[in-house]
Design a protein around this motif. Sequence first.
Motif: not given
Length: 334
Positions: A116-118, A127-129, A135-137
């Motif tokens: 949830t945080f990520i 953040v990861f654009k 974001a999943t890795f």
Amino acid sequence: MNIRMFGKLEQDGLISPGSMSNIRAASEKKLFSLHWELKTILYLGVLLLSGGLGILVVKNIDTIGHQVVLLAIALACIGCFYYCFRKKLPFLWGKVPAPNPFFDYILLLGCLLFITFITYLQGAYGVFKFHYGTATFIPLIVLFFSAYYFDHLGVLSLAITNLAAWLGVNVSPLTFIEGTMYINMHLIITGLLLGGALLVVDYFTHYLRKKPHFGFTYRNFGMHLMLLACVAAMFKSGFNSYEEDASYLIWFVIQIGISYYIYREALKHHSFYFLLMMALYGYVGLSYVVVRLLFLTDSIGGVYAGILYFIASAIGLIIFLVNSNKKIKHDSLQ
């Protein structure tokens, strides 16, 4: 409790009638295990808590603020993992029991909060654009580490699901309900290869004796991914001309090979569940091939033949499952 044995002892005069009455009364008051019911309630509680917090945040985001929400999620996540690191038992490549009844649920809650945080971090601040794979890795690494380090099958299932999402193998329930789901050949091939890789991991978990109890989870996901990919590919070919496209036969042959492997594994591990799943997927694939071939006849006789096929095949499937279940039970007793 063997009442017959105590009855024989009473007949031999070794037990008094009063003692026998007490034994019968005690046997009638058998304890009922609530183990799985309590585990189910606790797992549902963790899922409802994480889901409820998400709904609360969405409805009150304007008054709470993104920073406060992220800080609260991060602190709760850190607290869960801190508790797990303090209470965990020493790491082993075998099965490690939970130190207390609440350990597994706190770890699961911590992993869900980390995901949830990520997700929140990417959704609110990007953040990861456009690097959505990152974001999943990151959760993928954390989940696999947590599953092995803390020996948690539920977290392992989350990790495998996250791996599939990272590779692009995901289906949204909303798109499925709305009928907007689009399955292309790239998705099918990826699912097939991922399923095969999971079956390979299942084999090595037993061969190397590295967390062999994880094998069931790997085998379960691998079986469903591979067989579902074959069935999806067969149905996808149905959108083409019935007279020209025969690629479904290739996928049917692949499905037969995978089904045979799953059949051997089901007998090896004495698992009726895998036999049942293999039989159901195989029945769908075989029925598709038969119906498609009957369409080529383009006559009323093909319709009657199809009706007879479904009656006979249903009976044959039931007989196969009954005999297979007897074989599994017989082999497990030897």
